[in-house]
Motif scaffolding. Structure first.
Motif, mmCIF file in Angstrom:
data_model
loop_
_atom_site.group_PDB
_atom_site.id
_atom_site.type_symbol
_atom_site.label_atom_id
_atom_site.label_comp_id
_atom_site.label_asym_id
_atom_site.label_seq_id
_atom_site.Cartn_x
_atom_site.Cartn_y
_atom_site.Cartn_z
ATOM 1 N N ALA A 1 -16.285 1.683 -4.280
ATOM 2 C CA ALA A 1 -15.557 2.942 -4.096
ATOM 3 C C ALA A 1 -15.693 3.446 -2.657
ATOM 4 O O ALA A 1 -14.717 3.899 -2.048
ATOM 5 C CB ALA A 1 -16.080 3.994 -5.080
ATOM 6 N N GLU A 2 -16.882 3.334 -2.114
ATOM 7 C CA GLU A 2 -17.146 3.790 -0.749
ATOM 8 C C GLU A 2 -16.316 3.019 0.272
ATOM 9 O O GLU A 2 -15.883 3.574 1.281
ATOM 10 C CB GLU A 2 -18.631 3.596 -0.468
ATOM 11 N N CYS A 3 -16.096 1.751 0.008
ATOM 12 C CA CYS A 3 -15.338 0.904 0.938
ATOM 13 C C CYS A 3 -13.839 0.980 0.693
ATOM 14 O O CYS A 3 -13.073 0.282 1.355
ATOM 15 C CB CYS A 3 -15.797 -0.548 0.829
ATOM 16 N N GLY A 4 -13.426 1.791 -0.253
ATOM 17 C CA GLY A 4 -12.003 1.900 -0.543
ATOM 18 C C GLY A 4 -11.429 0.600 -1.048
ATOM 19 O O GLY A 4 -10.299 0.241 -0.720
ATOM 20 N N ALA A 5 -12.220 -0.137 -1.834
ATOM 21 C CA ALA A 5 -11.843 -1.481 -2.261
ATOM 22 C C ALA A 5 -10.561 -1.479 -3.101
ATOM 23 O O ALA A 5 -10.532 -0.955 -4.198
ATOM 24 C CB ALA A 5 -12.987 -2.113 -3.042
ATOM 25 N N ARG A 6 -9.529 -2.058 -2.513
ATOM 26 C CA ARG A 6 -8.267 -2.291 -3.202
ATOM 27 C C ARG A 6 -7.877 -3.718 -2.876
ATOM 28 O O ARG A 6 -7.590 -4.028 -1.713
ATOM 29 C CB ARG A 6 -7.197 -1.330 -2.713
ATOM 30 N N PRO A 7 -7.883 -4.608 -3.858
ATOM 31 C CA PRO A 7 -7.556 -6.006 -3.572
ATOM 32 C C PRO A 7 -6.172 -6.159 -2.951
ATOM 33 O O PRO A 7 -5.218 -5.495 -3.337
ATOM 34 C CB PRO A 7 -7.600 -6.675 -4.950
ATOM 35 N N ARG A 8 -6.125 -7.031 -1.943
ATOM 36 C CA ARG A 8 -4.860 -7.361 -1.294
ATOM 37 C C ARG A 8 -4.998 -8.731 -0.657
ATOM 38 O O ARG A 8 -6.094 -9.153 -0.290
ATOM 39 C CB ARG A 8 -4.499 -6.311 -0.252
ATOM 40 N N LEU A 9 -3.896 -9.422 -0.530
ATOM 41 C CA LEU A 9 -3.896 -10.699 0.161
ATOM 42 C C LEU A 9 -3.660 -10.457 1.644
ATOM 43 O O LEU A 9 -2.863 -9.604 2.032
ATOM 44 C CB LEU A 9 -2.818 -11.617 -0.402
ATOM 45 N N SER A 10 -4.376 -11.198 2.471
ATOM 46 C CA SER A 10 -4.274 -11.040 3.918
ATOM 47 C C SER A 10 -4.120 -12.422 4.552
ATOM 48 O O SER A 10 -4.711 -13.396 4.096
ATOM 49 C CB SER A 10 -5.543 -10.350 4.441
ATOM 50 N N ARG A 11 -3.328 -12.463 5.597
ATOM 51 C CA ARG A 11 -3.147 -13.698 6.371
ATOM 52 C C ARG A 11 -3.094 -13.287 7.833
ATOM 53 O O ARG A 11 -2.111 -12.738 8.292
ATOM 54 C CB ARG A 11 -1.861 -14.387 5.958
#
Length: 191
Positions: free
Chosen positions: A92-102
Motif C-alpha cells: 500500500a505504501e508503494c502504491g502497488a498497482r500491477p502494470r506491464l512495463s517495457r
C-alpha cells in the motif's frame, strides 16, 4: 529507472534478489554501491541500469534502508500473520498497482511501483513485497516461505519455496552441523 529482464526459464524472481541482497547486507552492512550494482546485475539489471548516474550513492543508501526494512518487518518475522500484514502495508505504501512495463531495452515485465520514474527503493520494495506475497499465498498462507537459519552460529536468510517439510536451515551444511552438534550434546549428556 530500474528495469528487469528474465534471468532464468522461470523468469524474474524478485524474492530471490531480495534474499541475496539481504544476506549480502547482513554480511557487510556498508556494502558498497558497486557491490550492490554487481548483485543487481546478477539478477537481471543491465550495466546501463546500474551505472553511476542511474544508480547513485544516494540510491544505494535508500536501497540499503529498504532491504533492512523488508528484512526486519518480513524476512526475520517468525509470525506469518504479522509478516502478511507488513507485506500489505508495504504494498500500500508503494502504491502497488500491477502494470506491464517495457523500457530501456528490456522485454515486457511486471512492475508494481508508482511508475517508470519511481526510485530504486520504491521499486525494490514494491517488487520484493509482491514476490514474497506471492510465495506466501502459494504456500497456503499458513507458514512463511522464508526464514532465518536455525543453526546457532548462522544468521543467513533463506527462501522455502519448495514442497515438503518447512525448512529450518539455509543450507544442507548448516543442517548437518546442527544435527552433529545435537548428537554430540546428547552423547555427552548420556555419557
Amino acid at each position: 529507472m530500474a528495469g528487469v529482464r528474465e534471468t532464468s526459464q522461470r523468469g524474474f524472481r524478485p524474492a530471490h534478489r531480495l534474499l541475496d541482497l539481504a544476506n549480502a547486507l547482513r554480511a557487510d552492512g556498508s556494502l558498497s554501491r558497486e557491490a550492490m550494482a554487481d548483485l543487481l546485475m546478477r539478477h537481471g539489471e543491465t550495466a546501463q541500469d546500474v551505472a553511476g548516474s542511474a544508480f547513485t550513492e544516494d540510491d544505494a543508501e535508500a536501497l540499503r534502508a529498504a532491504v533492512a526494512r523488508l528484512t526486519e518487518r518480513v524476512l526475520a518475522e517468525p509470525d506469518v500473520d504479522r509478516a502478511a500484514r507488513a507485506l500489505n502495508a508495504l504494498l500500500a505504501e508503494c502504491g502497488a498497482r500491477p502494470r506491464l512495463s517495457r523500457h530501456d531495452g528490456h522485454a515486457w515485465h511486471l512492475h508494481v511501483d508508482r511508475g517508470d520514474d519511481a526510485g530504486w527503493a520504491d521499486w525494490f520494495t514494491a517488487a520484493s513485497a509482491l514476490g514474497l506475497a506471492q510465495l506466501l499465498s502459494e504456500r497456503g498462507g499458513n507458514a512463511a516461505a522464508w526464514g532465518e537459519c536455525a543453526a546457532a552460529d548462522c544468521t543467513r536468510l533463506f527462501l522455502d519455496d519448495g514442497p515438503g517439510t518447512p525448512r529450518r536451515y539455509c543450507s544442507p551444511r548448516c543442517a548437518s552441523r546442527a544435527r552433529v552438534a545435537a548428537h554430540r550434546a546428547r552423547r555427552r549428556g548420556s555419557g
